[in-house]
Design an enzyme around this catalytic site. Structure first.
Site, PDB file in Angstrom:
ATOM      1  CG  ASP A 333      12.505  39.619  24.269  1.00  0.00           C
ATOM      2  OD1 ASP A 333      13.300  40.540  24.042  1.00  0.00           O
ATOM      3  OD2 ASP A 333      12.745  38.433  24.018  1.00  0.00           O
ATOM      4  CB  THR A 403      19.331  39.256   9.475  1.00  0.00           C
ATOM      5  OG1 THR A 403      19.717  40.544   8.982  1.00  0.00           O
ATOM      6  CG2 THR A 403      19.313  38.247   8.341  1.00  0.00           C
ATOM      7  CB  ALA A 404      19.145  40.493  14.707  1.00  0.00           C
ATOM      8  CB  THR A 406      19.479  43.560   7.270  1.00  0.00           C
ATOM      9  OG1 THR A 406      18.515  42.508   7.484  1.00  0.00           O
ATOM     10  CG2 THR A 406      20.788  42.937   6.803  1.00  0.00           C
ATOM     11  CE  LYS A 421       8.171  42.949   6.335  1.00  0.00           C
ATOM     12  NZ  LYS A 421       7.551  41.634   6.503  1.00  0.00           N
TER      13      LYS A 421
END
Length: 708
Positions: A333, A403-404, A406, A421
């Protein structure tokens, strides 16, 4: 903990004697064969003691062989027992931190749904709806309140509140850490202590199944299983042992027949009983089979697990540590691993008719319920830059969580205004779906910031994009050099980020990674891992969120953060108690050190056997095969001295190698070719030379003492 602390040595010595039991030792086939041979040798020697005609020289030789054969088995047991003793000492230290603590359990009928404001309500009305129970009675799903100064009664996830937590009992790190609900740092560990504030925790582990319990079981060896490579090597060693066992057993009738045959010739040199007595044949077998690596193999595996545990890593199996050494691709990451930490908002940029302060207000309103560090930094920036406008959502506002899928968040206000945003492509797609208009130069602005390694988030009001907020990252010092080390080891590094491709490319180039995944979704991570695995590569990744769980489960090595969600910890096959995203690099080094140690000592053991052949074979058969004198390069004092010297060296080399087996071969980030050359040069050549020198010195000492 000192390797040879007196307490450890005493415990290991006792355990080494206990492990002489056949029902324990049979799990190590090589040493089990040595033990059986030793018993036969003792029986033969006992017979010679009571049989008429035995000389003191013969009995002294046989007894010396028996003693050193027994010591060979004891030294092998001692190596494994010492590794286990270190683990048990660590387990005892962990047990002292485990304590039964009282837990304040809430009386709620549906623990799957937590009423909003539960924590605040309890704090206002103490003891109104709780039961105080022992921590051992908690079940998964129970909700408990933990206040400042109290011990967290079990592993769980924070569902409400934020607190400073002392995790030194588990990690050894004295600095407190912040744990909070929402996001990916909601996990807490039983046995740690809350230092400030109060939190509401949902218990996720049943009694006896916490991370502390699993650590204790692991370091005690109760949960240790042999790895596939270890099993494969054990099978190879067993095959070698079986082959040499058949050869040696066949030598007994051959040697006896040769002795009778040679006695028929006038003037033939009288043959000694070498080759026709059990202790000598057992000595030959022990010197032929790979006893050195057979004795140290288990200790090497246990020590590898021990090094992982000392680095605060819980591996669900030894295979996880071993796989770490074979990894080809690392998924890392960006935030917290490659960059210093959470991105922070640094500026608001209008893209339409609104002023920067108005864009900031809309951004802050959309982030008011955003528990992520980025969302909080947007609210903080708006407060610092605008004192006149307070970003306080009115009553009745409906918040839209990020959410991952949207990749947006926002708020629907009671007056009908809709604020969103999120990532530039997601917001643009959303506005177009609302038949809105994209301001001119939006793409240029986004690309300009992204090309500088920044992350621009677009702000939309209704169906119009009104501006953007800029988030910035800072690379960790020395991260580029660390990636260069991994590259020298033949490992590809892949940066995973939710940033757009331009931002991702810029940071990837600055950090020196080999590849990157931009605008990463759980599906994108999973697809990348599967693509790498389809190419025959082993993939490792680290994650802490529920959205990381599919990729962690798919990866060959999945390292979950202890501070992360329960889903991530269940999906991974290793848990980092320190919750340090950079630990993945250390995990690989620990795995490689395990493989290097096993490879180095295996090479040394095989090379050792070659040298012992030159010592024992000419001495054993020179009487019947005089031409073997031509390869008697060691020129030892006598046949009995040669055999006894080889057996003594074979025994004492095991304890001399124990520190290397437990501490590991010094790790160096080199490629496979360089590693092979180093093994052959140092451990291969050393494994040939050292026995020649050692056996010759022992022979000289035996000659001086009159035992040759």
């Amino acid at each position: 903990m000192s390797l040879f602390a007196p307490d450890l040595l005493r415990a290991a010595l006792v355990r080494a004697v206990v492990m002489l039991r056949p029902d324990i030792l049979w799990k190590n086939p090589v040493m089990f064969v040595v033990e059986v041979g030793t018993v036969l040798s003792f029986v033969y020697t006992a017979y010679k003691v009571i049989a008429p005609g035995s000389t003191m020289a013969t009995l002294g030789y046989l007894i010396a062989l028996d003693v050193w054969l027994l010591l060979t088995v004891l030294f092998a047991n001692f190596a494994e027992a010492l590794a286990e003793a270190r683990g048990k000492a660590q387990a005892d230290a962990l047990r002292k931190t485990r304590q039964e603590s009282p837990a304040q359990r809430l009386r709620v009928s549906d623990t799957a749904r937590v009423p909003a404001g539960t924590l605040a309500a309890w704090l206002r009305e103490p003891r109104s709806f709780i039961d105080e129970v022992p921590s051992t009675r908690l079940k998964p799903g129970d909700l408990v309140i933990v206040e400042a100064g109290q011990v967290i009664p079990g592993d769980g996830e924070i569902v409400e509140g934020v607190a400073s937590v002392d995790e030194s009992a588990i990690t050894g790190e004295s600095a407190p850490v912040v744990r909070e609900s929402g996001g990916d740092r909601s996990g807490v560990t039983g046995g740690t202590r809350v230092l400030s504030d109060a939190i509401l925790v949902r218990v996720t582990a049943a009694p006896g199944e916490s991370f502390l319990d699993r650590m204790i079981a692991l370091v005690e060896g109760a949960a240790r299983q042999r790895t596939p490579n270890e099993i494969a090597l054990s099978l190879v060693l067993s095959a070698f042992t079986l082959i040499f066992l058949i050869v040696v057993v066949a030598l007994w009738p051959m040697a006896a027949h040769a002795e009778e045959y040679m006695k028929g010739f006038v003037g033939a040199t009288e043959l000694k009983s070498l080759g026709t007595d059990v202790p000598t044949l057992v000595a030959l077998l022990v010197c032929l089979i790979p006893t050195t690596i057979g004795a140290l193999l288990a200790a090497i595996g246990i020590a590898g697990m021990d090094r992982a545990l000392r680095a605060n890593l819980i591996a669900k199996s030894g295979k996880a540590v071993e796989v770490a050494g074979d990894v080809d691709t690392l998924l890392l990451d960006k935030t917290g691993t490659i960059t210093l930490g959470n991105r922070r908002a640094t500026r608001f940029v209008p893209l339409g008719s609104l002023a920067a302060t108005e864009v900031g207000l809309l951004a802050a309103l959309s982030s008011a319920a955003d528990e992520t560090p980025e969302g909080k930094s947007i609210v903080e920036l708006q407060r610092r830059t605008s004192t006149a406008l307070a970003a306080v959502p009115p009553s009745g506002a409906r918040f839209i969580a990020f959410t991952a899928q949207t990749r947006m968040s926002g708020v629907d206000l009671p007056d009908g205004r809709v604020i969103r945003k999120g990532a530039s492509d997601a917001v643009i797609k959303y506005v177009k779906a609302q038949n809105g208009v994209i301001p001119p130069h939006t793409d240029e602005q986004v690309n300009s910031f992204a090309s500088q390694g920044m992350t621009p988030l677009l702000i939309a009001e209704g169906n119009a994009i009104v501006g953007l907020v800029v988030l910035e990252d800072i690379l960790k010092p020395g991260i580029k050099e660390r990636f260069e080390r991994l590259r020298k080891m033949g490992i590809r590094t892949v940066m995973v980020t939710g940033d757009n491709p331009l931002t991702a490319k810029s940071i990837a180039e600055q950090a020196g990674v080999d590849d990157y995944i931009a605008e990463a979704t759980p599906e994108a991570k999973l697809a990348y891992i599967r693509k790498e695995q389809a190419g025959g590569r082993l993939v490792a990744m680290m994650g802490d969120g529920t959205n990381d769980a599919p990729a962690l489960a798919q990866a060959d090595l999945g390292v979950a953060m202890n501070s992360g969600t329960q889903a991530a910890k269940e999906a991974g096959n290793m848990v980092d108690l320190d919750s340090d995203p950079t630990k993945l690099i250390e995990v690989v080094e620990i795995g490689k050190q395990l493989l290097m140690t096993r490879g180095a000592l295996t090479t040394f053991s095989i090379a050792n056997d070659l040298a012992k052949y030159f010592a024992i074979v000419p001495a054993l058969f020179a009487g019947t095969l005089p031409w073997l004198k031509a390869i008697d390069v060691m020129n030892l004092t006598s046949p009995t001295s040669a055999i006894l010297s080889a057996v003594i060296f074979n025994a004492i080399i095991i304890p001399l190698l124990i520190p290397i087996a437990l501490r590991g071969v010094t790790y160096r980030p080199v490629g496979a070719d360089a590693l092979l050359r180093r093994n052959l040069l140092i451990w291969g050549l050393g494994g040939v030379v050292i026995p020649f020198v050692g056996i010759k010195l022992i022979d000289m000492l035996l000659a001086v003492s009159g035992m040759a």
